[in-house]
Each structure stands twice: as C-alpha cells, then as structure tokens.
Write a protein that holds these residues in place. Structure first.
Motif, PDB file in Angstrom:
ATOM      1  N   PRO A   4      -4.410  -0.241  12.026  1.00 31.52           N
ATOM      2  CA  PRO A   4      -3.830   1.107  12.043  1.00 31.52           C
ATOM      3  C   PRO A   4      -2.568   1.236  11.196  1.00 31.52           C
ATOM      4  CG  PRO A   4      -4.375   0.390  14.268  1.00 31.52           C
ATOM      5  CD  PRO A   4      -4.588  -0.787  13.361  1.00 31.52           C
ATOM      6  N   GLU A   5      -1.774   0.194  11.116  1.00 30.93           N
ATOM      7  CA  GLU A   5      -0.544   0.256  10.314  1.00 30.93           C
ATOM      8  C   GLU A   5      -0.860   0.367   8.819  1.00 30.93           C
ATOM      9  OE1 GLU A   5      -1.320  -4.202  11.055  1.00 30.93           O
ATOM     10  OE2 GLU A   5      -1.639  -2.298  12.091  1.00 30.93           O
ATOM     11  N   ALA A   7       0.839  -1.205   0.000  1.00 23.43           N
ATOM     12  CA  ALA A   7       0.000   0.000   0.000  1.00 23.43           C
ATOM     13  C   ALA A   7       0.868   1.248   0.000  1.00 23.43           C
ATOM     14  CB  ALA A   7      -0.934  -0.007   1.205  1.00 23.43           C
ATOM     15  N   ARG A   8       1.859   1.287   0.878  1.00 20.74           N
ATOM     16  CA  ARG A   8       2.732   2.462   0.960  1.00 20.74           C
ATOM     17  C   ARG A   8       3.410   2.725  -0.386  1.00 20.74           C
ATOM     18  NH1 ARG A   8       5.237   1.260   5.197  1.00 20.74           N
ATOM     19  NH2 ARG A   8       4.151   2.612   6.629  1.00 20.74           N
ATOM     20  N   ARG A  47      -2.004   6.720   4.352  1.00 18.67           N
ATOM     21  CA  ARG A  47      -1.822   8.158   4.541  1.00 18.67           C
ATOM     22  C   ARG A  47      -0.429   8.596   4.091  1.00 18.67           C
ATOM     23  NH1 ARG A  47       0.765  11.484   6.885  1.00 18.67           N
ATOM     24  NH2 ARG A  47       1.843  10.030   8.231  1.00 18.67           N
ATOM     25  N   ALA A  48       0.593   7.869   4.516  1.00 19.97           N
ATOM     26  CA  ALA A  48       1.975   8.226   4.180  1.00 19.97           C
ATOM     27  C   ALA A  48       2.230   8.112   2.679  1.00 19.97           C
ATOM     28  CB  ALA A  48       2.947   7.340   4.955  1.00 19.97           C
ATOM     29  N   GLY A  49       1.728   7.056   2.071  1.00 24.05           N
ATOM     30  CA  GLY A  49       1.925   6.869   0.642  1.00 24.05           C
ATOM     31  C   GLY A  49       1.234   7.945  -0.167  1.00 24.05           C
ATOM     32  N   ARG A  66       3.318   5.802  -5.611  1.00 21.32           N
ATOM     33  CA  ARG A  66       3.414   5.865  -7.075  1.00 21.32           C
ATOM     34  C   ARG A  66       2.163   6.473  -7.702  1.00 21.32           C
ATOM     35  NH1 ARG A  66       5.282  -0.003  -7.424  1.00 21.32           N
ATOM     36  NH2 ARG A  66       3.308  -0.230  -8.491  1.00 21.32           N
ATOM     37  N   GLY A  67       1.200   6.850  -6.867  1.00 21.17           N
ATOM     38  CA  GLY A  67       0.008   7.523  -7.371  1.00 21.17           C
ATOM     39  C   GLY A  67      -1.220   6.648  -7.519  1.00 21.17           C
ATOM     40  N   PHE A  68      -1.189   5.424  -7.000  1.00 29.39           N
ATOM     41  CA  PHE A  68      -2.361   4.561  -7.100  1.00 29.39           C
ATOM     42  C   PHE A  68      -3.532   5.188  -6.356  1.00 29.39           C
ATOM     43  CE2 PHE A  68      -1.380  -0.062  -8.266  1.00 29.39           C
ATOM     44  CZ  PHE A  68      -0.306   0.273  -9.069  1.00 29.39           C
TER      45      PHE A  68
END
Length: 91
Positions: free
Chosen positions: A48-49, A16-17, A55-57, A22-24
């Motif tokens: 939560p992870e 996910a990150r 969020r970070a990605g 990469r814009g997914f």
C-alpha cells in the motif's frame, strides 16, 4: 508450489514518489528499477505504501500527456517525435 521472493525494496517507495513527480510513466519507472511494467502494478497491489507513493507522485506531476508521432517511412526506421502537452496554469 513456492513463489520467488519479491524484488521489492522499501527505497522503491521514495524513488517512485520522486520519479512520478518528475513525470515518469509506469513504463519509465519500471525500466529505471529494472523490472517489468506489470511488476509495478503487482507492487501497488501488494504494498500500500508503494501504491500511495505512485498516486501522490502522479498527482504532483499533474496531467502530463505524451503522444508518439510516427514519421513517414521515408524517414529512418524507429525515428519519431515525442510531444509533451502541459496543462495551462490555473489562475
């Protein structure tokens, strides 16, 4: 009533990150992982992870905007144009 076990795998956090960076979109990530888009939101609530990786990605990707433009009916069905708007670089 029993519920089905989750299909969530810890490696999905990394995926996910990386993919969000990469814009997914949520829809594209769901497709890549073979789940429904609503599952992404459920995982965010339950893990939560995973929510933090999302969020970070997305933050790393910046504000990517995708617009779908539908062409006139004279074009072949299902055809269209995707436009990616990229924010100007900050000084």
């Amino acid at each position: 009533m029993k519920t089905r076990p989750s299909t969530f795998k810890p490696d999905y956090v990394r995926q996910a990150r990386e993919r969000y960076a990469r814009g997914f979109t949520d829809r594209e990530l769901a497709e890549a992982l073979g789940v429904a888009r609503v599952t992404i939101f459920r995982w965010c609530a339950a893990y939560p992870e995973f929510a933090e990786a999302r969020r970070a990605g997305k933050s790393a990707a910046g504000d990517r905007v995708t617009i779908r433009i539908t062409l006139p009916r004279t074009m072949m069905p299902g055809t269209g144009v995707t436009v990616h708007l990229v924010p100007a670089a900050r000084p």
